[in-house]
Design a protein around this motif. Structure first.
Motif, PDB file in Angstrom:
ATOM      1  N   MET A  66     -52.929   3.024  17.124  1.00 38.18           N
ATOM      2  CA  MET A  66     -52.866   1.796  17.892  1.00 38.18           C
ATOM      3  C   MET A  66     -53.998   0.852  17.471  1.00 38.18           C
ATOM      4  O   MET A  66     -53.789  -0.352  17.295  1.00 38.18           O
ATOM      5  N   LEU A  67     -55.168   1.431  17.289  1.00 36.96           N
ATOM      6  CA  LEU A  67     -56.310   0.626  16.835  1.00 36.96           C
ATOM      7  C   LEU A  67     -55.992   0.017  15.473  1.00 36.96           C
ATOM      8  O   LEU A  67     -56.210  -1.170  15.235  1.00 36.96           O
ATOM      9  N   PHE A  91     -42.840   2.844  20.735  1.00 33.30           N
ATOM     10  CA  PHE A  91     -42.341   3.589  19.593  1.00 33.30           C
ATOM     11  C   PHE A  91     -43.354   4.660  19.217  1.00 33.30           C
ATOM     12  O   PHE A  91     -43.033   5.650  18.590  1.00 33.30           O
ATOM     13  N   LEU A  92     -44.603   4.410  19.603  1.00 38.19           N
ATOM     14  CA  LEU A  92     -45.682   5.309  19.274  1.00 38.19           C
ATOM     15  C   LEU A  92     -45.808   6.364  20.368  1.00 38.19           C
ATOM     16  O   LEU A  92     -45.906   6.037  21.530  1.00 38.19           O
ATOM     17  N   PRO A  93     -45.794   7.610  19.963  1.00 35.67           N
ATOM     18  CA  PRO A  93     -45.925   8.654  20.975  1.00 35.67           C
ATOM     19  C   PRO A  93     -47.393   8.842  21.345  1.00 35.67           C
ATOM     20  O   PRO A  93     -48.284   8.565  20.535  1.00 35.67           O
ATOM     21  N   GLU A  94     -47.671   9.290  22.545  1.00 32.00           N
ATOM     22  CA  GLU A  94     -49.025   9.710  22.930  1.00 32.00           C
ATOM     23  C   GLU A  94     -50.070   8.684  22.522  1.00 32.00           C
ATOM     24  O   GLU A  94     -51.116   9.043  21.990  1.00 32.00           O
ATOM     25  N   LYS A  95     -49.759   7.419  22.764  1.00 34.95           N
ATOM     26  CA  LYS A  95     -50.653   6.399  22.207  1.00 34.95           C
ATOM     27  C   LYS A  95     -52.036   6.399  22.840  1.00 34.95           C
ATOM     28  O   LYS A  95     -52.983   5.923  22.246  1.00 34.95           O
ATOM     29  N   GLN A 141     -43.221   7.045  13.011  1.00 35.70           N
ATOM     30  CA  GLN A 141     -43.546   5.893  13.853  1.00 35.70           C
ATOM     31  C   GLN A 141     -45.044   5.597  13.803  1.00 35.70           C
ATOM     32  O   GLN A 141     -45.452   4.441  13.833  1.00 35.70           O
ATOM     33  N   ALA A 142     -45.846   6.655  13.709  1.00 35.26           N
ATOM     34  CA  ALA A 142     -47.288   6.448  13.616  1.00 35.26           C
ATOM     35  C   ALA A 142     -47.624   5.741  12.313  1.00 35.26           C
ATOM     36  O   ALA A 142     -48.425   4.802  12.290  1.00 35.26           O
ATOM     37  N   MET A 143     -47.005   6.183  11.229  1.00 37.53           N
ATOM     38  CA  MET A 143     -47.290   5.545   9.943  1.00 37.53           C
ATOM     39  C   MET A 143     -46.814   4.105   9.916  1.00 37.53           C
ATOM     40  O   MET A 143     -47.459   3.229   9.338  1.00 37.53           O
ATOM     41  N   ILE A 144     -45.672   3.852  10.556  1.00 35.44           N
ATOM     42  CA  ILE A 144     -45.181   2.471  10.632  1.00 35.44           C
ATOM     43  C   ILE A 144     -46.192   1.621  11.402  1.00 35.44           C
ATOM     44  O   ILE A 144     -46.565   0.528  10.981  1.00 35.44           O
ATOM     45  N   GLY A 145     -46.660   2.148  12.525  1.00 37.41           N
ATOM     46  CA  GLY A 145     -47.657   1.433  13.308  1.00 37.41           C
ATOM     47  C   GLY A 145     -48.911   1.182  12.492  1.00 37.41           C
ATOM     48  O   GLY A 145     -49.443   0.077  12.462  1.00 37.41           O
ATOM     49  N   PHE A 146     -49.344   2.215  11.815  1.00 36.87           N
ATOM     50  CA  PHE A 146     -50.573   2.134  11.034  1.00 36.87           C
ATOM     51  C   PHE A 146     -50.454   1.094   9.931  1.00 36.87           C
ATOM     52  O   PHE A 146     -51.267   0.184   9.808  1.00 36.87           O
ATOM     53  N   GLY A 147     -49.388   1.244   9.141  1.00 34.48           N
ATOM     54  CA  GLY A 147     -49.224   0.373   7.978  1.00 34.48           C
ATOM     55  C   GLY A 147     -48.960  -1.066   8.366  1.00 34.48           C
ATOM     56  O   GLY A 147     -49.442  -1.991   7.719  1.00 34.48           O
ATOM     57  N   SER A 148     -48.198  -1.261   9.468  1.00 38.72           N
ATOM     58  CA  SER A 148     -47.833  -2.627   9.814  1.00 38.72           C
ATOM     59  C   SER A 148     -49.029  -3.422  10.328  1.00 38.72           C
ATOM     60  O   SER A 148     -48.959  -4.638  10.449  1.00 38.72           O
ATOM     61  N   GLY A 149     -50.124  -2.737  10.612  1.00 36.92           N
ATOM     62  CA  GLY A 149     -51.332  -3.452  11.017  1.00 36.92           C
ATOM     63  C   GLY A 149     -51.923  -4.264   9.881  1.00 36.92           C
ATOM     64  O   GLY A 149     -52.633  -5.236  10.095  1.00 36.92           O
ATOM     65  N   ALA A 150     -51.648  -3.838   8.666  1.00 32.98           N
ATOM     66  CA  ALA A 150     -52.143  -4.492   7.451  1.00 32.98           C
ATOM     67  C   ALA A 150     -53.662  -4.695   7.508  1.00 32.98           C
ATOM     68  O   ALA A 150     -54.357  -3.879   8.098  1.00 32.98           O
ATOM     69  N   VAL A 151     -54.148  -5.764   6.935  1.00 24.27           N
ATOM     70  CA  VAL A 151     -55.601  -5.906   6.791  1.00 24.27           C
ATOM     71  C   VAL A 151     -56.271  -6.322   8.097  1.00 24.27           C
ATOM     72  O   VAL A 151     -57.267  -5.744   8.515  1.00 24.27           O
ATOM     73  N   THR A 152     -55.666  -7.311   8.768  1.00 18.50           N
ATOM     74  CA  THR A 152     -56.376  -7.841   9.936  1.00 18.50           C
ATOM     75  C   THR A 152     -55.751  -7.423  11.259  1.00 18.50           C
ATOM     76  O   THR A 152     -56.282  -7.713  12.318  1.00 18.50           O
ATOM     77  N   MET A 205     -59.246   0.308  23.642  1.00 19.67           N
ATOM     78  CA  MET A 205     -57.897   0.706  23.240  1.00 19.67           C
ATOM     79  C   MET A 205     -57.104   1.261  24.429  1.00 19.67           C
ATOM     80  O   MET A 205     -55.906   1.054  24.517  1.00 19.67           O
ATOM     81  N   LEU A 206     -57.797   1.959  25.322  1.00 22.63           N
ATOM     82  CA  LEU A 206     -57.096   2.472  26.506  1.00 22.63           C
ATOM     83  C   LEU A 206     -56.662   1.317  27.407  1.00 22.63           C
ATOM     84  O   LEU A 206     -55.599   1.353  28.020  1.00 22.63           O
ATOM     85  N   PHE A 207     -57.499   0.284  27.442  1.00 23.76           N
ATOM     86  CA  PHE A 207     -57.169  -0.927  28.193  1.00 23.76           C
ATOM     87  C   PHE A 207     -55.901  -1.561  27.615  1.00 23.76           C
ATOM     88  O   PHE A 207     -54.978  -1.949  28.328  1.00 23.76           O
ATOM     89  N   SER A 208     -55.844  -1.592  26.296  1.00 22.51           N
ATOM     90  CA  SER A 208     -54.667  -2.156  25.627  1.00 22.51           C
ATOM     91  C   SER A 208     -53.445  -1.266  25.820  1.00 22.51           C
ATOM     92  O   SER A 208     -52.332  -1.758  26.043  1.00 22.51           O
TER      93      SER A 208
END
Lengths: 631, 384
Positions: free
Chosen positions: B276-277, B264-268, B239-250, B41-44
């Motif tokens: 992010m994961l 958009f994500l702070p302190e990623k 923004q974290a919740m948007i990131g989280f939710g938009s990941g959906a299932v896969t 994840m840090l690589f990403s």
């Protein structure tokens, strides 16, 4: 053993409680898993939408503005590439250093320099700031060559409106300028920085058609608004190409011819279909300057100029028609039963009550009938018949010929003028009509006010016999290439509500004005066989001539200060026996109509017939133009 | 009593080779997997680059592994003996941050040793658990029931908690209190005393609210209603919740997360790395990581149950609970069910001290396993 037992007891207690703790932790972790399911499965679509909203911005792409061409396809307004230097702070590093380097290559004045520094400090580092617009090719290549020494400096290409005819078409075309607060309609295109809309003339009237529709570019942006990449692009629809009735060559000629005078206007029309072939007003201005942006001083100079260069005098200038009004009076007289061979004796003046009304010819014309009255422009004849006809009948006839109301040309800013009636005076002046005022009205003085466009329309109706309405737009051509298909039918105007023989009398009178050696405009005739014109002079007084002055001899125009000189007018059509074109000329404070206005009209009509714009094949049109809703 | 009654019935003095054999390799594997996820994840987060985070995290992991194995192999009695020393050393460092700590993110949390910027508060979490385990090991079940015997451990908890709170670091203070609470509970402190503390805590809350910094109040209020002020204090959570939710299932795919890669994500790379994961690997990814943590925690609990002395039991339980608190608080924080308190995701978030202390504490848990059969006397001397 005691301690061992106790230790066992302690272990059991620990295990019990640790199990509880572990159970509680498992429950909480299961709760986390539930939350994940909620966010990523149940609410996933909502958050996906929000994430897309976050990252995708729609950017409007301004459509290229449609060209305006004359009836033969000659471009009157087109788009020119505008090269501008832009600076991106985060690439430039030391902005001041880069600007200094840049100023050694291209001209940068102090004003620009400060503006750039100010904008750079206000905007985010990746937002380009325009340093200068309208670079020449030479400057562009110099900037490009020196690219390595100018970090963050790039050349961008935009479009700018170009008016190749400059001031000779300024009043017809108008100009484009930045959108003002009051022009905002909620249409997002108008809010684009740098977007320009039509502010006057054709550019304003047909703004919607010329504007086209905006394209869109979907771009991905990050949290700071920086563009990452373009996702998709829709180019939109460029503005329609508008074809005018104007003949560019004739327009230039007309404008040039008027330039000899300080302040004048002229309109050339097709008497059959109302096509305005030329419309000029001097002095004029250069609409290209509005694109680049005027300085406050330039703008104020234009605004405060005594000669009103910004006003299109052809449709917004109001002048007493003078003797050019006499045709209307003659037709009103014929309509009310006065025969054309009715004769009036002109001793040089006429007395009504205690007032004496003078003819322009001091010693009078003797016995004159209608034909002679027009030929000599005898004032006493028209005083006489106007008393019999009455002002309201004259006004009705004048209205029928387009005077006293907006004629309905497709431009904004047209003025209605005044054709007085009894009711009009009561309503607007608050007094009842005086008998003498009918006499004054009959020679186109007093309350009567007309625009050159109205006079041209009047002449066109007189010569063509149809209720033509002048127009400037023939329609639009989609795309740039001519299309053979379709075609907009030329307007078909109803005939005038005037018997042809009445019109003949007046036309014959006008023929005599120009072509009879004793006519008032004989010196300004066209001598070419078949191109002869028929006309009528007009001289509108702008001052009252006192009894004392009349006794001492009327002061010659040349001796008066310019502001107090008479307006010179001339209306005419040609060819005299098969009228096709008409022309109205007004020269402000020009002096006599026959000496000043008539030669101009003659030159214009001669040129018009030589070019014969209506007889030549013009561009095919596919649709009528869409007219802007703004008024 | 025979001397050997104090000691393990099995051979108490193991050779190094035996100890290595006893190492909990399953746990090591789990740990490596979690750290690998973090490095990926840090690589990403660095847009497909080992710099600046992944490579340094990898180096710290190497160092952490050494510390972990050392902690695991060191005889648990040694840990028992130095527990208080370690505790007071940490307390001293914590006090030192007050004096010479760097100002980081508006709060004093770090102490700069030149090569390593240390967060004594992270160290304190381990030290407090060690100290409490030793204390409760030393008193009998009957003594645990007496309030006077609770005064000292309460002091041990409150001293660092107060210092951490002053930094101010609400998250760490809370974790210290909760981990200590779990140990008190498992050590056998009576139920009603917990009830009393909870009631007292609720009563003090309105007063405590006055002492919170504005940004802390903001965070709590934002947590209660994140969409109230979407561009202000609620921005991070939303923004974290948007990131989280938009990941959906896969998920959107490795390195394809739009929320994180478009900033958009702070302190990623730190506190919000789990978002992010979740964005890039979806529910599959987030549940997998949660599962790995669960297994790790289960190992910890199993070791606590298996230990035959109170010190090891409490130590393993305390450290495992500490790990749980990290995971739970961080995950619920990024999923919008807990205020943003600045607790990283252990072994995954970028940050040296947390990685090292968590690995060290896992080493201690393993030590509890390796030395599970050793008996330790009340005062710490093995046998007579």
């Amino acid at each position: 053993m005691l301690q061992k037992n106790e230790d066992n007891e302690r272990q059991r207690s620990f295990s019990r409680r640790a199990l509880l703790l572990g159970g509680a932790q498992s429950l909480l972790l299961a709760g986390l898993a539930g939350r994940m399911y909620y966010l990523q499965v149940i609410e996933a679509d909502r958050y996906k939408t929000l994430a897309e909203d976050n990252r995708i911005n729609l950017r409007l792409l301004p459509p290229p503005r449609g060209r305006i061409v004359d009836r033969f396809g000659l471009p009157l307004a087109s788009n020119r590439q505008n090269f501008r230097v832009v600076l991106v702070r985060e690439h430039a590093g030391d902005v001041e250093m880069v600007l200094k380097a840049l100023s050694q290559i291209i001209d940068l004045d102090d004003h620009d320099y400060k503006r750039v520094l100010r904008e750079v400090s206000r905007k985010r580092g990746f937002v380009p700031v325009t340093v200068r617009e309208n670079l020449t090719w030479d400057e562009v290549s110099r900037v490009e060559v020196n690219g390595p020494e100018l970090p963050g400096v790039t050349i961008e290409m935009g479009q700018i409106r170009d008016y190749p005819f400059a001031d000779s078409m300024a009043h017809v075309l108008g100009y484009v300028a930045a959108v003002a607060e009051r022009d905002l309609t909620g249409e997002p295109l108008l809010e684009l920085p740098g977007f320009r809309i039509g502010k006057n003339g054709i550019e304003q009237k047909y703004d919607l058609a010329l504007r086209g529709s905006a394209g869109t570019s979907q771009i991905e942006v990050n949290a700071y608004g920086r563009v990452i990449r373009e996702l998709s692009r829709d180019e939109g629809k460029r503005g329609d190409e508008l074809v005018l009735t104007i003949d560019g060559g004739l327009q230039t000629f007309t404008h040039q011819r008027l330039m000899a005078e300080q302040s004048a206007a002229a309109v050339v029309m097709d008497v059959e279909n109302g096509d305005v072939l030329a419309m000029a007003s001097v002095p004029s201005f250069d609409p290209n300057a509005f694109n680049i942006g005027l300085t406050v001083k330039q703008w104020n100079d234009l605004l405060n100029d005594q000669l009103h260069p910004l006003t299109n005098k052809a449709l917004a200038g109001l002048y007493a028609p003078g003797s050019t009004f006499k045709m209307v009076v003659a037709l009103a007289a014929l309509k009310s039963g006065i025969r054309s061979d009715h004769k009036v004796f002109c001793p040089g003046h006429m007395t009504l009550g205690r007032s004496r009304f003078h003819c322009w010819k001091r010693h009078g014309h003797g016995w004159v009938d209608m034909h002679d009255a027009i030929k000599h422009s005898c004032d006493v004849y028209f005083y006489d018949v106007s008393r019999k006809v009455g002002v309201d009948n004259i006004a009705a006839m004048a209205n029928h010929f387009g005077l006293g109301q907006e004629v309905g040309i497709d431009l904004f800013g047209e003025r209605a003028g005044v054709v007085p009636t009894r009711d009009w005076k009561l309503a607007n002046v608050g007094e009842s009509w005086q008998g003498g005022e009918t006499l004054i009205t009959a020679i186109g003085q007093g309350f009567v006010l007309t625009t050159p466009l109205q006079l041209a329309t009047m002449t066109a109706r007189l010569a063509g016999g149809r209720q033509v309405i002048p127009r400037l737009s023939r329609g639009v051509r989609a795309g740039a290439g001519p299309t053979e298909a379709g075609g907009v039918a030329p307007p078909d105007f109803p005939p005038l509500d005037v018997p042809l023989e009445h019109l003949r009398v007046v036309r014959d009178g006008m023929d005599a004005v120009s072509n009879h050696p004793r006519g008032t405009a004989y010196r300004a005739r066209i001598e070419e066989e078949g191109l002869e014109l028929a006309g009528k002079t007009g001289t509108a007084q702008v001052r009252r001539i006192s009894m004392a002055e009349r006794a001492a001899g009327v002061t010659k125009n040349e001796q008066l200060p310019w502001r107090r000189r008479d307006h010179a007018l001339f209306v005419s059509f040609a060819p005299v026996h098969k009228p096709r074109y008409c022309c109205a000329v007004v020269v402000e404070h020009g002096g006599g109509g026959s000496a000043v206005a008539a030669p101009i009209a003659r030159d214009i009509l001669l040129e018009t017939q030589r070019r014969d714009p209506s007889g030549r094949r013009s561009l095919p049109i596919i649709a009528p133009a869409q007219i802007a809703e703004r008024g | 009593m025979p001397a050997d009654a104090f000691l393990s019935t099995r051979n108490p003095e193991m050779t190094l080779r035996q100890k290595v054999w006893q190492l909990n390799w399953g746990m090591v594997l789990l740990l490596c997997l979690v750290v690998a996820v973090g490095i990926a994840m840090l690589f990403s987060a660095a847009n497909g680059s080992m710099e600046p985070w992944a490579s340094r995290q990898l180096m710290r992991f190497g160092l952490g592994a050494v510390i972990m194995f050392a902690a695991a192999l060191i005889d648990i009695r040694l840990w028992f003996r130095f527990a208080y020393l370690f505790y007071f050393g940490s307390l001293l460092l914590l006090g030192a941050v007050e004096v010479m700590g760097d100002i980081g993110m508006g709060a004093q949390r770090w102490i700069d040793f030149g090569v390593v910027r240390l967060q004594p508060s992270e160290l304190m979490k381990v030290a407090l658990i060690l100290a409490l385990a030793r204390y409760f090991h030393g008193i009998s079940g009957e003594e645990v029931g007496r309030p006077t015997f609770l005064l000292l451990p309460i002091g041990l908890v409150l001293a660092p908690a107060a210092l951490v709170l002053k930094q101010p670091d609400l998250g760490t203070a809370g974790m210290l209190l909760l981990a200590a609470g779990a140990m008190f509970f498992c050590a056998g402190v009576r139920w009603w005393k917990f009830a009393l503390v909870i009631v007292a805590g609720l009563a003090v809350m309105p007063v405590a609210w006055q002492f919170l910094h504005d940004y802390q109040k903001d965070r709590v209020l934002t947590f209660l209603n994140p969409e109230n002020d979407p561009l202000g204090a609620g921005y991070h959570t939303l923004q974290a919740m948007i990131g989280f939710g938009s990941g959906a299932v896969t998920g959107k795919g490795f390195m394809q997360g739009t929320q994180s890669h478009l900033n958009f994500l702070p302190e990623k790379q730190t506190d919000f790395i789990f978002t992010m994961l979740a964005e890039e690997f979806g529910l599959v990814g987030s549940l997998t990581l949660l599962g790995l943590y669960c297994l790790l925690l289960a190992y910890g609990f199993a070791i606590a149950f298996r230990a035959r002395n109170q010190f090891a039991r409490l130590l393993a339980l305390g450290l495992t609970t500490n790990l749980f608190l990290y995971v739970f608080i961080n995950m619920s924080m990024v999923m919008g069910i807990f205020p943003v308190v600045g607790v990283p995701l252990p072994l995954v978030s970028y940050g040296g001290t947390v990685l090292l202390t968590v690995m060290a504490s896992m080493g201690l848990v393993m030590s509890c396993y390796i030395h599970r059969d050793i008996r330790i006397s009340r005062r710490g001397t093995p046998g007579a």
